[in-house]
Design a protein around this motif. Structure first.
Motif, PDB file in Angstrom:
ATOM      1  N   LEU A   1      49.183  50.894  43.883  1.00  0.00           N
ATOM      2  CA  LEU A   1      49.361  51.332  45.264  1.00  0.00           C
ATOM      3  C   LEU A   1      50.459  50.522  45.946  1.00  0.00           C
ATOM      4  N   TYR A   2      50.532  49.229  45.607  1.00  0.00           N
ATOM      5  CA  TYR A   2      51.523  48.323  46.192  1.00  0.00           C
ATOM      6  C   TYR A   2      52.356  47.736  45.050  1.00  0.00           C
ATOM      7  N   PRO A   3      53.582  48.216  44.834  1.00  0.00           N
ATOM      8  CA  PRO A   3      54.382  47.739  43.701  1.00  0.00           C
ATOM      9  C   PRO A   3      54.568  46.228  43.672  1.00  0.00           C
ATOM     10  N   GLU A   4      54.694  45.598  44.834  1.00  0.00           N
ATOM     11  CA  GLU A   4      54.935  44.153  44.858  1.00  0.00           C
ATOM     12  C   GLU A   4      53.734  43.345  44.382  1.00  0.00           C
ATOM     13  N   ASN A   5      52.545  43.976  44.350  1.00  0.00           N
ATOM     14  CA  ASN A   5      51.337  43.271  43.907  1.00  0.00           C
ATOM     15  C   ASN A   5      51.062  43.423  42.416  1.00  0.00           C
ATOM     16  N   HIS A   6      51.821  44.280  41.751  1.00  0.00           N
ATOM     17  CA  HIS A   6      51.540  44.562  40.344  1.00  0.00           C
ATOM     18  C   HIS A   6      51.550  43.311  39.473  1.00  0.00           C
ATOM     19  N   ARG A   7      52.405  42.351  39.777  1.00  0.00           N
ATOM     20  CA  ARG A   7      52.555  41.181  38.918  1.00  0.00           C
ATOM     21  C   ARG A   7      51.291  40.323  38.848  1.00  0.00           C
ATOM     22  N   TYR A   8      50.406  40.454  39.812  1.00  0.00           N
ATOM     23  CA  TYR A   8      49.154  39.690  39.746  1.00  0.00           C
ATOM     24  C   TYR A   8      48.273  40.142  38.580  1.00  0.00           C
ATOM     25  N   LEU A   9      48.496  41.375  38.098  1.00  0.00           N
ATOM     26  CA  LEU A   9      47.683  41.927  37.011  1.00  0.00           C
ATOM     27  C   LEU A   9      48.522  42.396  35.823  1.00  0.00           C
ATOM     28  N   SER A  10      49.811  42.111  35.825  1.00  0.00           N
ATOM     29  CA  SER A  10      50.710  42.713  34.838  1.00  0.00           C
ATOM     30  C   SER A  10      50.395  42.306  33.406  1.00  0.00           C
ATOM     31  N   ASP A  11      49.746  41.171  33.204  1.00  0.00           N
ATOM     32  CA  ASP A  11      49.423  40.718  31.850  1.00  0.00           C
ATOM     33  C   ASP A  11      48.068  41.222  31.363  1.00  0.00           C
ATOM     34  N   ILE A  12      47.335  41.959  32.217  1.00  0.00           N
ATOM     35  CA  ILE A  12      45.971  42.389  31.883  1.00  0.00           C
ATOM     36  C   ILE A  12      45.874  43.893  31.700  1.00  0.00           C
ATOM     37  N   LEU A  13      46.631  44.657  32.470  1.00  0.00           N
ATOM     38  CA  LEU A  13      46.459  46.106  32.504  1.00  0.00           C
ATOM     39  C   LEU A  13      47.060  46.791  31.278  1.00  0.00           C
ATOM     40  N   SER A  14      46.374  47.832  30.807  1.00  0.00           N
ATOM     41  CA  SER A  14      46.893  48.646  29.710  1.00  0.00           C
ATOM     42  C   SER A  14      47.275  50.044  30.162  1.00  0.00           C
TER      43      SER A  14
ATOM     44  N   LYS B   1      41.309  35.921  48.646  1.00  0.00           N
ATOM     45  CA  LYS B   1      40.077  36.124  47.882  1.00  0.00           C
ATOM     46  C   LYS B   1      40.137  37.439  47.110  1.00  0.00           C
ATOM     47  N   GLY B   2      40.796  38.428  47.704  1.00  0.00           N
ATOM     48  CA  GLY B   2      40.939  39.718  47.028  1.00  0.00           C
ATOM     49  C   GLY B   2      41.786  39.611  45.772  1.00  0.00           C
ATOM     50  N   ILE B   3      42.898  38.901  45.850  1.00  0.00           N
ATOM     51  CA  ILE B   3      43.755  38.713  44.673  1.00  0.00           C
ATOM     52  C   ILE B   3      42.977  38.043  43.544  1.00  0.00           C
ATOM     53  N   VAL B   4      42.230  36.995  43.891  1.00  0.00           N
ATOM     54  CA  VAL B   4      41.431  36.281  42.885  1.00  0.00           C
ATOM     55  C   VAL B   4      40.333  37.191  42.333  1.00  0.00           C
ATOM     56  N   ALA B   5      39.677  37.937  43.223  1.00  0.00           N
ATOM     57  CA  ALA B   5      38.560  38.793  42.808  1.00  0.00           C
ATOM     58  C   ALA B   5      39.018  39.875  41.828  1.00  0.00           C
ATOM     59  N   ILE B   6      40.148  40.512  42.096  1.00  0.00           N
ATOM     60  CA  ILE B   6      40.574  41.592  41.211  1.00  0.00           C
ATOM     61  C   ILE B   6      41.057  41.043  39.870  1.00  0.00           C
ATOM     62  N   ARG B   7      41.686  39.879  39.899  1.00  0.00           N
ATOM     63  CA  ARG B   7      42.114  39.287  38.619  1.00  0.00           C
ATOM     64  C   ARG B   7      40.899  38.867  37.795  1.00  0.00           C
ATOM     65  N   GLU B   8      39.923  38.242  38.434  1.00  0.00           N
ATOM     66  CA  GLU B   8      38.720  37.819  37.717  1.00  0.00           C
ATOM     67  C   GLU B   8      37.952  39.015  37.147  1.00  0.00           C
ATOM     68  N   LEU B   9      37.884  40.111  37.901  1.00  0.00           N
ATOM     69  CA  LEU B   9      37.157  41.286  37.425  1.00  0.00           C
ATOM     70  C   LEU B   9      37.836  41.887  36.198  1.00  0.00           C
ATOM     71  N   HIS B  10      39.155  42.059  36.260  1.00  0.00           N
ATOM     72  CA  HIS B  10      39.870  42.574  35.098  1.00  0.00           C
ATOM     73  C   HIS B  10      39.757  41.608  33.913  1.00  0.00           C
ATOM     74  N   MET B  11      39.789  40.310  34.176  1.00  0.00           N
ATOM     75  CA  MET B  11      39.652  39.326  33.104  1.00  0.00           C
ATOM     76  C   MET B  11      38.269  39.395  32.456  1.00  0.00           C
ATOM     77  N   GLN B  12      37.235  39.578  33.262  1.00  0.00           N
ATOM     78  CA  GLN B  12      35.881  39.671  32.715  1.00  0.00           C
ATOM     79  C   GLN B  12      35.727  40.878  31.798  1.00  0.00           C
ATOM     80  N   ALA B  13      36.315  42.000  32.200  1.00  0.00           N
ATOM     81  CA  ALA B  13      36.244  43.196  31.359  1.00  0.00           C
ATOM     82  C   ALA B  13      36.923  42.953  30.020  1.00  0.00           C
ATOM     83  N   LEU B  14      38.033  42.232  30.034  1.00  0.00           N
ATOM     84  CA  LEU B  14      38.767  41.946  28.805  1.00  0.00           C
ATOM     85  C   LEU B  14      38.061  40.882  27.974  1.00  0.00           C
TER      86      LEU B  14
END
Length: 342
Positions: A140-153, A115-128
Motif C-alpha cells: 500500500l505504501y511503497p516507501e515501507n516495503h523495505r521493512y519486509l523486503s527480506d521476508i515476503l514471497s 510499534k506497528g513496524i515492529v509488529a508486522i515484521r515480528e508477525l511475518h517472521m513468526q510465520a517463517l
C-alpha cells in the motif's frame, strides 16, 4: 504546517538489524521463492493459493490460522503451493476505519507507527520461523516495503494503487512476484500498462536515494472484478474473460504471462461464500483449455477462522474486522476440493 511531526522512525536497515532473520529462515525463503518463481516461469505446473484474512488484526489468531494451513499444506503440497496472506496495510476508500496492523498494532488502540513496524515484521517472521511460510502482503505504501523486503514471497498492488507511478517503479525493483490488480473501473489497459512498467528498468527516487531497477519479469495480472458506471459489481474471472486476458498478453509481448484470480471483491460482489463457487469455476476453466491452464497460475482467497466479519467491539477470535471471509471448515474443504480437481 498542517502536519505535526511526532518522531523520526528508524530506517528499514536498522529494523532488520534489530529483528534479523536466522540462516535457516533465509534458506527456507530462498527455497520457497525458487518454487514460486518456477510456477510463474512455466517450469512447474503446481497451483498457487494466496489465502488468508482480509487483514491481519492480532498476531494470535493469524498464527493459529497459519498453523492450520500448514497441516493442510502437507496433504496437498504435491499439487499446491500455499502462500498465506498476512495483509498488514488496509486501504480505505474514504480514509476512515481500521488501516491495518502497521498503523494500529492494537485495533482498539491509538495509531503507533513504530510499534506497528515492529509488529508486522515480528508477525511475518513468526510465520517463517515457526511454520516455514514466507507470506504475501499488499504494497500500500511503497516507501515501507523495505521493512519486509527480506521476508515476503509475494506482493500485491491494489486496485486503487495500480495506476500510481511510484508503485509501478518500486515493483520494478523487486525480485519476487508482484501482482497488479485491475483497477476498480475495470480498465484492463491500465493493469497491462502497470505490468509493462514494472517489468521494465527505471531510474527514480526511492527513500531519498537515486536508484535504478532491473525490472521484474514476475510482475503479472490479478483479476478482481470491477464496478460499472451504475455502481454494480461486474466479475472478470469467467472462461471468456480469461481468454481475453490471454489475448492482451499476446499483444503486449510481456514476459511470463500469468494471472491470479481474486475470488472475492467485485468478482464475488463481496458475497464471501461465492468464493467457493468461483474458485471451482476457475479450476474448471483451466481444465477445459490449455491456454487458460498455462495462463492462470492460482487463486487469491479471503479466509479466516470464523465465517463472515464482526463489528467493532465484538472481539471474536479469528473473525475478520474488515471484509467478511470464509471460515476455516469451508476453507479446508475448498483446498482439498481444488487439489482433487487439479
Amino acid at each position: 504546517m498542517a502536519m505535526n511531526f511526532h518522531r523520526k522512525l528508524p530506517i528499514p536497515q536498522e529494523v532488520k538489524k534489530e529483528y534479523p532473520l536466522t540462516d535457516r529462515m533465509v534458506k527456507v525463503k530462498e527455497e520457497r521463492d525458487q518454487n514460486i518463481r518456477a510456477i510463474f516461469e512455466g517450469a512447474s505446473d503446481k497451483f498457487i493459493l494466496i489465502i488468508g484474512p482480509c487483514s491481519a488484526d492480532h498476531s494470535e489468531p493469524v498464527l493459529e490460522y497459519i498453523s492450520r494451513l500448514k497441516k493442510v499444506e502437507e496433504q496437498v503440497k504435491d499439487k499446491i503451493i500455499i502462500i498465506p496472506r498476512i495483509y498488514t496495510n488496509k486501504p480505505r476508500t474514504t480514509g476512515q476505519g481500521y488501516k491495518g496492523m502497521l498503523h494500529q498494532p492494537d485495533p482498539d488502540g491509538k495509531p503507533d507507527m513504530y510499534k506497528g513496524i515492529v509488529a508486522i515484521r515480528e508477525l511475518h517472521m513468526q510465520a517463517l520461523r515457526d511454520y516455514d511460510f514466507s507470506c504475501a502482503d499488499e504494497m500500500l505504501y511503497p516507501e515501507n516495503h523495505r521493512y519486509l523486503s527480506d521476508i515476503l514471497s509475494y506482493i500485491a498492488v491494489g486496485a486503487r494503487s495500480v495506476e500510481n507511478q511510484q508503485h509501478r517503479l518500486t515493483a520494478s525493483g523487486m525480485d519476487v512476484p508482484v501482482g497488479m490488480k485491475n483497477p476498480t473501473s475495470g480498465d484492463m489497459t491500465v493493469m497491462m500498462n502497470s505490468i509493462v512498467a514494472s517489468q521494465s528498468s527505471h531510474t527514480f527516487l526511492y527513500r531519498g536515494w537515486e536508484v535504478t531497477s532491473d525490472g521484474n519479469p514476475l510482475s503479472h495480472a490479478i483479476l478482481r472484478g470491477f464496478v460499472d458506471s451504475t455502481g454494480r459489481s461486474v466479475s472478470n474471472y469467467h472462461y471468456e474473460d480469461l481468454l481475453k486476458t490471454s489475448e492482451l498478453y499476446q499483444k503486449s509481448n510481456l514476459l511470463n504471462p500469468s494471472v491470479i484470480v481474486d475470488t472475492n471483491h467485485n468478482n464475488s460482489g463481496k458475497k464471501y461464500l461465492e468464493q467457493i463457487r468461483i474458485a471451482k469455476d476457475v479450476v474448471h476453466s483451466r481444465n477445459q483449455n490449455d491456454e487458460i491452464k498455462h495462463l492462470v497460475k492460482g487463486l487469491m482467497i479471503e479466509s479466516y477462522i470464523e465465517d463472515g466479519a464482526q463489528t467493532s467491539g465484538e472481539h471474536i477470535f479469528g473473525k475478520s474486522i474488515t471484509d467478511p471471509c470464509l471460515g476455516w471448515e469451508k476453507t479446508e474443504q475448498l483446498i482439498y476440493d481444488i487439489a482433487e480437481k487439479l
